[in-house]
Design a protein around this motif. Sequence first.
Motif, mmCIF file in Angstrom:
data_model
loop_
_atom_site.group_PDB
_atom_site.id
_atom_site.type_symbol
_atom_site.label_atom_id
_atom_site.label_comp_id
_atom_site.label_asym_id
_atom_site.label_seq_id
_atom_site.Cartn_x
_atom_site.Cartn_y
_atom_site.Cartn_z
ATOM 1 N N ASP A 19 -41.278 41.502 7.384
ATOM 2 C CA ASP A 19 -39.830 41.516 7.550
ATOM 3 C C ASP A 19 -39.391 42.882 8.013
ATOM 4 O O ASP A 19 -39.954 43.898 7.595
ATOM 5 C CB ASP A 19 -39.109 41.114 6.255
ATOM 6 N N TYR A 20 -38.468 42.874 8.939
ATOM 7 C CA TYR A 20 -37.944 44.149 9.419
ATOM 8 C C TYR A 20 -36.506 43.968 9.867
ATOM 9 O O TYR A 20 -36.175 42.975 10.513
ATOM 10 C CB TYR A 20 -38.800 44.721 10.567
ATOM 11 N N PRO A 21 -35.655 44.905 9.470
ATOM 12 C CA PRO A 21 -34.266 44.802 9.908
ATOM 13 C C PRO A 21 -34.123 45.262 11.358
ATOM 14 O O PRO A 21 -34.808 46.185 11.798
ATOM 15 C CB PRO A 21 -33.530 45.764 8.971
ATOM 16 N N VAL A 22 -33.250 44.573 12.081
ATOM 17 C CA VAL A 22 -32.881 44.995 13.438
ATOM 18 C C VAL A 22 -31.399 45.322 13.375
ATOM 19 O O VAL A 22 -30.573 44.429 13.158
ATOM 20 C CB VAL A 22 -33.151 43.870 14.454
ATOM 21 N N VAL A 23 -31.071 46.586 13.512
ATOM 22 C CA VAL A 23 -29.699 47.041 13.278
ATOM 23 C C VAL A 23 -29.090 47.518 14.592
ATOM 24 O O VAL A 23 -29.779 48.129 15.413
ATOM 25 C CB VAL A 23 -29.698 48.212 12.254
ATOM 26 N N PHE A 24 -27.820 47.223 14.775
ATOM 27 C CA PHE A 24 -27.079 47.731 15.942
ATOM 28 C C PHE A 24 -26.024 48.702 15.438
ATOM 29 O O PHE A 24 -25.296 48.397 14.494
ATOM 30 C CB PHE A 24 -26.433 46.569 16.716
ATOM 31 N N THR A 25 -25.968 49.850 16.046
ATOM 32 C CA THR A 25 -25.054 50.883 15.556
ATOM 33 C C THR A 25 -24.666 51.816 16.704
ATOM 34 O O THR A 25 -25.008 51.575 17.869
ATOM 35 C CB THR A 25 -25.730 51.675 14.404
ATOM 36 N N ARG A 26 -23.967 52.860 16.354
ATOM 37 C CA ARG A 26 -23.681 53.967 17.273
ATOM 38 C C ARG A 26 -23.892 55.268 16.511
ATOM 39 O O ARG A 26 -23.797 55.283 15.292
ATOM 40 C CB ARG A 26 -22.211 53.936 17.722
ATOM 41 N N GLY A 27 -24.117 56.355 17.232
ATOM 42 C CA GLY A 27 -24.208 57.670 16.585
ATOM 43 C C GLY A 27 -25.338 57.770 15.573
ATOM 44 O O GLY A 27 -25.209 58.444 14.549
ATOM 45 N N LEU A 28 -26.466 57.127 15.864
ATOM 46 C CA LEU A 28 -27.585 57.061 14.913
ATOM 47 C C LEU A 28 -28.016 58.430 14.394
ATOM 48 O O LEU A 28 -28.368 58.580 13.227
ATOM 49 C CB LEU A 28 -28.776 56.360 15.582
ATOM 50 N N PHE A 29 -28.007 59.435 15.281
ATOM 51 C CA PHE A 29 -28.493 60.757 14.861
ATOM 52 C C PHE A 29 -27.353 61.721 14.502
ATOM 53 O O PHE A 29 -27.562 62.928 14.444
ATOM 54 C CB PHE A 29 -29.406 61.355 15.940
#
Length: 394
Positions: A19-29
């Motif tokens: 199992d692994y999450p697939v995440v969508f975001t902005r400004g990760l760093f």
Amino acid sequence: MNTRFPREILEQRLSVPFDYPVVFTRGLFHPEHPLLAEVVDREREGRRHRIQVCLDAGAAQAIPDLADRIARYASGWPQQIEIAGPVATLAGGEQAKSGLPAVQHILELLHARRLDRQSFVLAVGGGSLLDAVGFAASLVHRGLRVIRVPTTVEAQNDVGVGVKTGIDAFGVKNFLGTFAPPFAVLNDFDFLDALPLRDWISGIAEAFKVAAIKDRTFFDVLCDSAPRLAARDRRAMEGLVVRCARLHLDHIREGGDPFEMGTARPLDYGHWSSHQLEVMSDYAIKHGEAVAIGIALDAFVAQRLGFIARVDFDRLVAGLRACGLPVWDARLERRSADGSLAILEGLERFREHLGGPLTITLPAPIGGTRNVHSIDPAVLAEGIGHLKAVARTA
Ligand SMILES: NC(=O)c1ccc[n+]([C@@H]2O[C@H](COP(=O)([O-])OP(=O)(O)OC[C@H]3O[C@@H](n4cnc5c(N)ncnc54)[C@H](O)[C@@H]3O)[C@@H](O)[C@H]2O)c1
Ligand SMILES: [Zn+2]
């Protein structure tokens, strides 16, 4: 009991959940974005983990402060992250996965950084870098933990969410590779802003591919939004990326064959010719561009077999073109010494890659599939001629 050739069988059956999450975001760093630090501690191990960052040189060039931002982020979360060494900037593009020397270089890096098996490799880059770094990491100690941070459209909507790694070798695309699901996939839409137009467009092809065989409504959405996608409309692209990624994830999870033991590979619709075209062009044609040509060509065959309506074939071709994708390339007309179309070599390469009898998945109708076990070279030649004529119209 046969006493001459005795036989004692101990049956063994394993199933290993991934199992692994697939995440969508902005400004990760961004220094205060908690996502990456949380993901590193996803197993609630409550300790620091060594992390080695492998960064795509193309992304680093397009976003000059990226390497520094990642390094600063890592040092800002000391309870979760222990930096194994400086950010390693590696060649991006198909060159990243061109043969064993490229992998040797990554293996040497991972060895030098003394990563243990629960350490992380943070792979930040396009599909090629993810493939190469993922391949190398899957070999070290039989598999390090990999967090993928895909930075192209193709990488976010397809490569990054899947379970495969691979490199090109001996003149064959993806000849070497492993099945190695990631630890997590963190997609940051901000990366897409930095892409050259050609890479932005190229990644759209996989969405048409998966829509044509899985999701008629998505196919309609793509055809309708093509002009906006070509004009770099962010909302249209983000919607495409998430839906395309979801369709890939659904297929891998529910298709019944995540590690591709069978002979059919629906997600490779259009890929028998696209892979061959990439090789024939010495990778001057990008993967997504080749996929656009490959799915158009196989859709012609599907239309000729009565699997899809002529109007749907025309819509597919028009939709791809409205996005700025090619549907034809002069290399399709190349002939081998025996007079046959050189592209046909791709069929046997494809068969070898899947194993067993040749199995080509075609849309039937749009949103569904049917498998065929041969392609009539005459129909193919006709399709190439048709797409050539279409490509010459404005
Ligand atoms: N493993 C799989 O399941 C799978 C699935 C589909 C495709 N692939 C592979 O993925 C590869 C194609 O990946 P791709 O389309 O991402 O291209 P790519 O990785 O070759 O990258 C294209 C170019 O973009 C640069 N780049 C990356 N991120 C950038 C950014 N944010 N801004 C500016 N430039 C950036 C790279 O350096 C490179 O020059 C092919 O080799 C294909 O076979 C693998
Ligand atoms: Zn592909």
